[in-house]
Design an enzyme around this catalytic site. Sequence first.
Site, PDB file in Angstrom:
ATOM      1  N   LYS A  15      -1.312  -6.900   3.826  1.00  0.00           N
ATOM      2  CA  LYS A  15      -2.735  -5.866   3.617  1.00  0.00           C
ATOM      3  C   LYS A  15      -3.252  -5.784   5.027  1.00  0.00           C
ATOM      4  O   LYS A  15      -3.154  -6.537   6.075  1.00  0.00           O
ATOM      5  CB  LYS A  15      -3.528  -6.173   2.579  1.00  0.00           C
ATOM      6  CG  LYS A  15      -4.195  -7.823   2.867  1.00  0.00           C
ATOM      7  CD  LYS A  15      -5.618  -7.434   4.091  1.00  0.00           C
ATOM      8  CE  LYS A  15      -6.261  -9.107   3.990  1.00  0.00           C
ATOM      9  NZ  LYS A  15      -6.940  -9.144   5.320  1.00  0.00           N
ATOM     10  N   GLY A 102      -4.766 -12.182   9.794  1.00  0.00           N
ATOM     11  CA  GLY A 102      -5.673 -11.289   9.064  1.00  0.00           C
ATOM     12  C   GLY A 102      -4.883 -10.191   8.110  1.00  0.00           C
ATOM     13  O   GLY A 102      -5.424  -9.278   7.810  1.00  0.00           O
ATOM     14  N   LEU A 103      -3.526 -10.445   8.021  1.00  0.00           N
ATOM     15  CA  LEU A 103      -3.001  -9.486   7.055  1.00  0.00           C
ATOM     16  C   LEU A 103      -2.599 -10.014   5.823  1.00  0.00           C
ATOM     17  O   LEU A 103      -1.750  -9.359   4.849  1.00  0.00           O
ATOM     18  CB  LEU A 103      -1.329  -9.334   7.838  1.00  0.00           C
ATOM     19  CG  LEU A 103      -1.496  -8.511   9.197  1.00  0.00           C
ATOM     20  CD1 LEU A 103      -0.211  -8.577   9.669  1.00  0.00           C
ATOM     21  CD2 LEU A 103      -1.958  -7.327   9.104  1.00  0.00           C
ATOM     22  N   GLY A 105      -1.104 -12.627   4.350  1.00  0.00           N
ATOM     23  CA  GLY A 105       0.324 -13.004   4.290  1.00  0.00           C
ATOM     24  C   GLY A 105       0.546 -14.200   3.279  1.00  0.00           C
ATOM     25  O   GLY A 105       1.164 -14.124   2.291  1.00  0.00           O
ATOM     26  N   ASP A 140      -8.763 -13.849  -0.889  1.00  0.00           N
ATOM     27  CA  ASP A 140      -8.270 -12.449  -0.815  1.00  0.00           C
ATOM     28  C   ASP A 140      -7.133 -12.450  -1.743  1.00  0.00           C
ATOM     29  O   ASP A 140      -6.224 -11.623  -1.714  1.00  0.00           O
ATOM     30  CB  ASP A 140      -8.160 -11.917   0.730  1.00  0.00           C
ATOM     31  CG  ASP A 140      -7.215 -12.741   1.225  1.00  0.00           C
ATOM     32  OD1 ASP A 140      -6.706 -13.666   0.972  1.00  0.00           O
ATOM     33  OD2 ASP A 140      -7.153 -12.262   2.527  1.00  0.00           O
TER      34      ASP A 140
END
Length: 295
Positions: A15, A102-103, A105, A140
């Site tokens: 994301k 920060g993706l 994963g 998240d």
Amino acid sequence: MPAPLPPTFIHAHAKLNLTLDVLGKRADGYHALASVMQSIALHDTLALWPAPEGEITFTCDVPELGGAENLVARAARRLQAVTGCARGARIELHKQIPAQGGLGGGSSDGAAALVALNRWWDLGLNQAQLIEMAAELGSDVPFFIVGGTALIEGRGEVVTSLPNLVPLWLVVAKPEVSVPTPGVFRALTPAAWSDGRATRDLVALIRAGTLPALNDAHFFNALEAGVMRDYPAVATTRDLLQQAGAACVRMSGSGPTLYVPCATLAEATRVFQAAQTLGVQCWLTHTIPSETKFE
Ligand code: C5P
């Protein structure tokens, strides 16, 4: 004895945070957030194989991520504990999303494990139940159960699905530095807090369906200035991306990964190739809609 289950693959997509407003600090120590999150094509792959009753084994092609504390293994054990399911699984994880970037994963891998095992073991949990379990794994993780374009609130676990964003090409770049999330939030001062305006404005545009060509003004990250200050390698990568022709460079989540939104493949390719020549580790990818979040 139930019939053996057919092996299966599932994709766990990364994301980006198109906006990330920090609204303030909560009594429980977490920060109250408002963010527009977006699924992208870059993904890890999970494989599920039959295993003896009750047995969970988990391996990853990045050995240091292969322990029992990986969110995939924790998701599997939690599903067994909550549902009393006696079936087993041998789970393999192929990483392509840079870890701790920060993706999201690791969170996406955990969410994919919940969804895949719920189906594979025929547990019948609904989306709300999966989201509740996802929130226990991390702030998240719930977003990845919903996917696509979504408004995120609370500490990150309150997810409201939004209409799909206009498709965007993306250059995603990973500065060569590790940026632990707790430290980024700890270093944040109230000066970086906001009333959530950037997120509210983008949500209104997405809901109205009148999204103009997105530009620099639409993307925002309250954590970015602090990370650029404390980790000069991130600011250097931003400068290199700008040198490569990027009109807009934004950080995702608590970083350090940066992204460059592009309206055309030609523009994205130009930035991607120039950034690679400058020695930046990067990927050329794109946004995806909610419908293909596990494909
Ligand atoms: O929930 P998760 O494990 O992803 O959060 C990692 C850390 O990031 C938390 O322990 C906390 O220090 C910080 N955090 C925060 N506010 C949030 C989410 C995370 O302060 N909304």
